[in-house]
Design a protein around this motif. Structure first.
Motif, PDB file in Angstrom:
ATOM      1  N   GLY A  62     -29.590  68.802 -28.297  1.00 15.47           N
ATOM      2  CA  GLY A  62     -29.453  68.037 -27.038  1.00 15.47           C
ATOM      3  C   GLY A  62     -30.784  67.560 -26.692  1.00 15.47           C
ATOM      4  O   GLY A  62     -30.721  66.385 -26.237  1.00 15.47           O
ATOM      5  N   ALA A  63     -31.854  68.389 -26.390  1.00 11.75           N
ATOM      6  CA  ALA A  63     -33.188  67.807 -26.168  1.00 11.75           C
ATOM      7  C   ALA A  63     -33.542  66.859 -27.170  1.00 11.75           C
ATOM      8  O   ALA A  63     -34.141  65.721 -26.827  1.00 11.75           O
ATOM      9  CB  ALA A  63     -34.149  68.910 -26.420  1.00 11.75           C
ATOM     10  N   GLY A  64     -33.313  66.977 -28.438  1.00 13.36           N
ATOM     11  CA  GLY A  64     -33.849  65.695 -29.330  1.00 13.36           C
ATOM     12  C   GLY A  64     -33.137  64.574 -29.143  1.00 13.36           C
ATOM     13  O   GLY A  64     -33.607  63.439 -29.221  1.00 13.36           O
ATOM     14  N   VAL A  65     -31.566  64.466 -28.968  1.00  9.93           N
ATOM     15  CA  VAL A  65     -30.991  63.512 -28.616  1.00  9.93           C
ATOM     16  C   VAL A  65     -31.341  62.826 -27.297  1.00  9.93           C
ATOM     17  O   VAL A  65     -31.392  61.447 -27.258  1.00  9.93           O
ATOM     18  CB  VAL A  65     -29.390  63.793 -28.878  1.00  9.93           C
ATOM     19  N   LEU A  66     -31.173  63.648 -26.381  1.00  8.18           N
ATOM     20  CA  LEU A  66     -31.567  63.137 -25.028  1.00  8.18           C
ATOM     21  C   LEU A  66     -32.899  62.257 -24.956  1.00  8.18           C
ATOM     22  O   LEU A  66     -33.174  61.358 -24.250  1.00  8.18           O
ATOM     23  CB  LEU A  66     -31.480  64.258 -23.970  1.00  8.18           C
ATOM     24  N   GLY A  67     -34.059  63.042 -25.631  1.00 12.10           N
ATOM     25  CA  GLY A  67     -35.282  62.597 -25.476  1.00 12.10           C
ATOM     26  C   GLY A  67     -35.668  61.088 -26.347  1.00 12.10           C
ATOM     27  O   GLY A  67     -35.990  60.399 -25.833  1.00 12.10           O
ATOM     28  N   THR A  68     -34.727  61.070 -27.390  1.00 13.17           N
ATOM     29  CA  THR A  68     -34.982  60.035 -28.153  1.00 13.17           C
ATOM     30  C   THR A  68     -33.996  58.794 -27.789  1.00 13.17           C
ATOM     31  O   THR A  68     -34.588  57.729 -27.363  1.00 13.17           O
ATOM     32  CB  THR A  68     -34.016  60.141 -29.631  1.00 13.17           C
ATOM     33  N   SER A 109     -38.240  73.464 -25.972  1.00 13.06           N
ATOM     34  CA  SER A 109     -36.970  73.848 -26.322  1.00 13.06           C
ATOM     35  C   SER A 109     -37.217  75.266 -27.059  1.00 13.06           C
ATOM     36  O   SER A 109     -36.421  76.175 -26.569  1.00 13.06           O
ATOM     37  CB  SER A 109     -36.228  72.873 -27.245  1.00 13.06           C
ATOM     38  N   LEU A 110     -38.099  75.288 -28.220  1.00  7.10           N
ATOM     39  CA  LEU A 110     -38.153  76.441 -28.721  1.00  7.10           C
ATOM     40  C   LEU A 110     -38.761  77.508 -27.973  1.00  7.10           C
ATOM     41  O   LEU A 110     -38.428  79.000 -28.063  1.00  7.10           O
ATOM     42  CB  LEU A 110     -38.940  76.176 -30.066  1.00  7.10           C
ATOM     43  N   ALA A 165     -36.027  69.024 -22.533  1.00 12.60           N
ATOM     44  CA  ALA A 165     -35.864  70.240 -23.024  1.00 12.60           C
ATOM     45  C   ALA A 165     -35.268  71.168 -21.674  1.00 12.60           C
ATOM     46  O   ALA A 165     -34.546  72.116 -21.967  1.00 12.60           O
ATOM     47  CB  ALA A 165     -37.061  70.782 -23.274  1.00 12.60           C
ATOM     48  N   LEU A 166     -35.643  70.979 -20.724  1.00 15.67           N
ATOM     49  CA  LEU A 166     -35.227  71.857 -19.313  1.00 15.67           C
ATOM     50  C   LEU A 166     -33.863  71.402 -19.157  1.00 15.67           C
ATOM     51  O   LEU A 166     -33.027  72.138 -18.796  1.00 15.67           O
ATOM     52  CB  LEU A 166     -36.056  71.551 -18.222  1.00 15.67           C
ATOM     53  N   VAL A 167     -33.312  69.896 -19.173  1.00 17.51           N
ATOM     54  CA  VAL A 167     -31.921  69.552 -18.708  1.00 17.51           C
ATOM     55  C   VAL A 167     -31.170  70.123 -19.924  1.00 17.51           C
ATOM     56  O   VAL A 167     -30.017  70.842 -19.585  1.00 17.51           O
ATOM     57  CB  VAL A 167     -32.096  68.205 -18.622  1.00 17.51           C
TER      58      VAL A 167
END
Length: 183
Positions: A62-68, A109-110, A165-167
């Motif tokens: 999710g962090a990857g998708v939201l960030g992109t 995230s990690l 990452a936090l969201v």
């Protein structure tokens, strides 16, 4: 265009071709690029799935998708030009740095996975946080040393990556009462 801090930073940081600094910065540029970052996210998600950490895997993905999505939306909205004296091939708009965003989103995230894991050695969790900071700062340095981003682009990208990452973590991994910080 650049802010005063951007111009000052760019005048003091560079990784000219043929130098060891350029080789390191170029390596980070490739690893942190679209394909490299996607591969890193997939490896992290698959590893978490193998360890049956389904919510953690969802948070990282999710962090990857939201960030992109956030990075691309900002790039298209702001349309800030890149520096003209690039030392590495780059294209598209400058603000925010997608490399810095992806580095921060994945590393944070990690680190959050390590911090939230029951029974995980707290010293190792702290090492994960330090590594997240170092990785993100290294990527930010790379982007500015290659003159493909302004300093403020990398700061915005890192902030976006930390934020997503936090969201993503808060949406995918509900906190337990004992997880909260002491007052």
């Amino acid at each position: 265009g650049p802010l005063a801090i951007d111009s000052w930073w760019q005048a003091h940081i560079a990784a000219p071709a043929g130098t060891p600094a350029h080789a390191v910065a170029a390596f980070l540029a490739v690893v942190g690029g679209s394909v490299g970052a996607a591969i890193c996210f997939v490896i992290a998600v698959v590893a978490l799935l193998i360890f049956r950490r389904f919510r953690d895997a969802l948070a990282v993905a999710g962090a990857g998708v939201l960030g992109t999505a956030g990075s691309e939306l900002l790039k298209r909205s702001v349309q800030r030009p890149r520096p003209t004296d690039q030392l590495f091939s780059s294209h598209g708009f400058s603000y925010p740095s997608g490399h810095s965003m992806a580095a921060a989103a994945l590393a944070v995230s990690l680190a959050l996975v390590a911090l939230g894991a029951r029974g995980f050695d707290r010293r190792l969790a702290r090492v994960a946080v330090v590594l997240a900071v170092v990785w993100t700062l290294a990527m930010m340095w790379s982007r500015t040393a290659l003159h493909v981003h302004w300093l403020t682009d990398t700061l915005a990208g890192a902030a976006l990556g930390i934020g997503v990452a936090l969201v993503a973590r808060s949406l995918c991994v509900p906190s337990r009462p004992h997880d909260s910080l002491p007052a």
